[in-house]
Design an enzyme around this catalytic site. Structure first.
Site, mmCIF file in Angstrom:
data_model
loop_
_atom_site.group_PDB
_atom_site.id
_atom_site.type_symbol
_atom_site.label_atom_id
_atom_site.label_comp_id
_atom_site.label_asym_id
_atom_site.label_seq_id
_atom_site.Cartn_x
_atom_site.Cartn_y
_atom_site.Cartn_z
ATOM 1 N N GLY A 218 45.566 31.034 38.781
ATOM 2 C CA GLY A 218 44.705 31.062 37.545
ATOM 3 C C GLY A 218 44.899 29.977 36.822
ATOM 4 N N TRP A 219 45.158 30.021 35.537
ATOM 5 C CA TRP A 219 45.465 28.621 34.762
ATOM 6 C C TRP A 219 47.032 28.881 34.353
ATOM 7 C CZ3 TRP A 219 40.761 30.668 34.529
ATOM 8 C CH2 TRP A 219 39.556 29.696 35.034
ATOM 9 N N THR A 238 47.847 28.519 44.023
ATOM 10 C CA THR A 238 46.623 28.481 43.735
ATOM 11 C C THR A 238 46.054 27.511 44.904
ATOM 12 O OG1 THR A 238 44.685 28.393 42.357
ATOM 13 C CG2 THR A 238 46.640 26.855 42.080
ATOM 14 N N CYS A 405 28.225 42.460 35.286
ATOM 15 C CA CYS A 405 29.585 43.124 35.463
ATOM 16 C C CYS A 405 30.074 44.045 34.486
ATOM 17 C CB CYS A 405 30.589 41.864 35.498
ATOM 18 S SG CYS A 405 30.433 40.848 36.958
#
Length: 426
Positions: A218-219, A238, A405
């Site tokens: 992710g970040w 990643t 979602c």
């Protein structure tokens, strides 16, 4: 009709202007499409929908439950919904042919009454389903395919995601519950993400003596939390260049470069032995064809007795096979190459890899809250999203995606599970 809103009260979707369709109600095919959709709506039992087209209003369903008003801005909506099913309806929304005052409630009704609306995803869409499946098959998650698929979503723009994610930059389900059971307010997303990460690290029993591997950086939020709060070393990987760039910047700014290493390697190419492993909602990008390979790779990277926490979105086992063969709006437009895992196949793959299940936690209901907060933040920043160069169609696509979602989790059609596995054999 009870619960309905007037056009004057309605907040339409981003970039949509109300425009009359009076006097151009379409030709024969539009009439057929309108008839098919109206017939399906006639079977609605879980709530009420009012269709507003020009000056005409027509109500369907039962009052007293969920409700939504659907505004038809262009007659092409009818054919898109009738002959394209849920994908066609979503694409029609993207083009601005219709809008809705409560898109999440509309999607929830369609989930509750999905047996009624299955005809719109059935015979009439049969001619285009093979085309969608071929396109999805081309997106298989080989090494090169995975990089393309991940790049299409996660490399959009780090600044874009920063606009509406909380400061942790976590893009997976939060946990809106304190350890004593007190609820966390929906707007306090940062606290909810902290609680989720804290629980994960404690379940893994991390300490300064451990070297944690994370698959799916992710970040950098998970890696930074584990290093700063529990003192362990973290190697996190990643295949998104943009995520890797920002994760390294955030790690450096936090003074954690001595503990956290961000690499850009496919899970199939990782080497080494680690004391613990974590992977948060990354498995959905693996592809069902590679699920056994994924678990074998994870097991091979752990020392005997080491824990592996996997957080995964899941679909009910009874819908798994059907979902594999169905290309929905998300697979086509948002997450190419993705698939929806299920509990039993996950457990079977883990067992074959020599991983014993030690614990599970269902957090799916928290995902509806997470998505609702993301959607609120996203819509509040829509002017800034446009200023980045993203157009109205993009904003409507993301609005549909987040509502679609949220509805799935609110109706428990989708779940989210934290599995804790332990490597039992060398």
């Amino acid at each position: 009709m009870s619960g309905m809103h007037t056009a004057e009260q309605t907040r339409t979707s981003p970039g949509i202007e109300e425009r009359s369709t009076g006097g151009r109600r379409g030709g024969l095919t539009t009439s057929i499409g309108r008839g098919l959709v109206r017939r399906a709506l006639g079977g609605l039992r879980s709530g009420s929908v009012e269709i507003i087209e020009g000056g005409r209003r027509e109500a369907f369903g039962r009052s007293g439950g969920l409700s939504a008003s659907l505004f038809v801005h262009d007659p092409s909506f009818w054919n898109a919904a009738a002959f394209g099913g849920s994908v066609g309806a979503g694409e029609s929304f993207m083009r601005g042919a219709w809008s809705c005052d409560d898109l999440t409630s509309l999607c929830r009704m369609f989930i509750r009454d999905r047996h009624v609306f299955s005809s719109l995803d059935g015979a009439w869409t049969g001619l285009i389903k093979p085309v969608r499946r071929v396109a999805h098959a081309i997106s298989r998650n080989t090494r090169s395919g995975s990089k393309r698929n991940i790049s299409r979503h996660y490399d959009l723009s780090n600044e874009f995601f920063s606009l509406w994610l909380d400061p942790t930059m976590m893009y997976s389900c939060a946990l809106f519950e304190e350890e004593d059971g007190r609820p966390v307010p929906p707007h306090d997303l940062e606290r909810a993400q902290f609680l989720r990460l804290e629980r994960i690290c404690r379940v893994l029993k991390l300490s300064p003596a451990d070297h944690l591997l994370e698959i799916g950086t992710g970040w950098g939020g998970m890696a930074m939390h584990a290093a700063s709060r529990f003192g362990c070393r973290v190697t996190t990987t990643t295949i998104s260049k943009e995520q890797a760039r920002l994760a390294r910047e955030r790690v450096s700014a936090a003074g954690l470069s001595g503990l956290v290493t961000v690499i850009e390697e496919d899970y199939r190419d990782l080497r080494g032995t680690y004391d613990a492993l974590v992977s948060l909602e990354m498995i959905e990008a693996v592809g069902h064809q590679y699920q056994d390979r994924y678990f074998a790779s994870c097991a091979g990277l752990l020392r005997a007795g080491a824990p592996f926490l996997l957080q995964s979105i899941v679909i009910a086992d009874e819908h798994y096979e059907e979902a594999l063969g169905f290309v929905d709006f998300i697979k086509k437009h948002v997450f190419p190459g993705s698939f929806m895992p299920a509990r039993t196949p996950i457990r079977a793959s883990a067992l074959r890899a020599g991983l014993r299940e030690a614990d599970t936690l269902e957090i799916g209901p928290h995902y509806a809250t997470t998505l609702a907060e993301w959607r609120r933040r996203f819509l509040d920043r829509d002017a800034e999203v446009r200023a980045m160069g993203f157009g109205d169609e993009f904003l409507r696509m993301w609005t549909f995606y987040l509502s679609y979602c949220e509805a799935g989790f609110a109706e428990r059609h989708l779940g989210d599970v934290q599995f804790l596995f332990v490597k039992d054999r060398p």
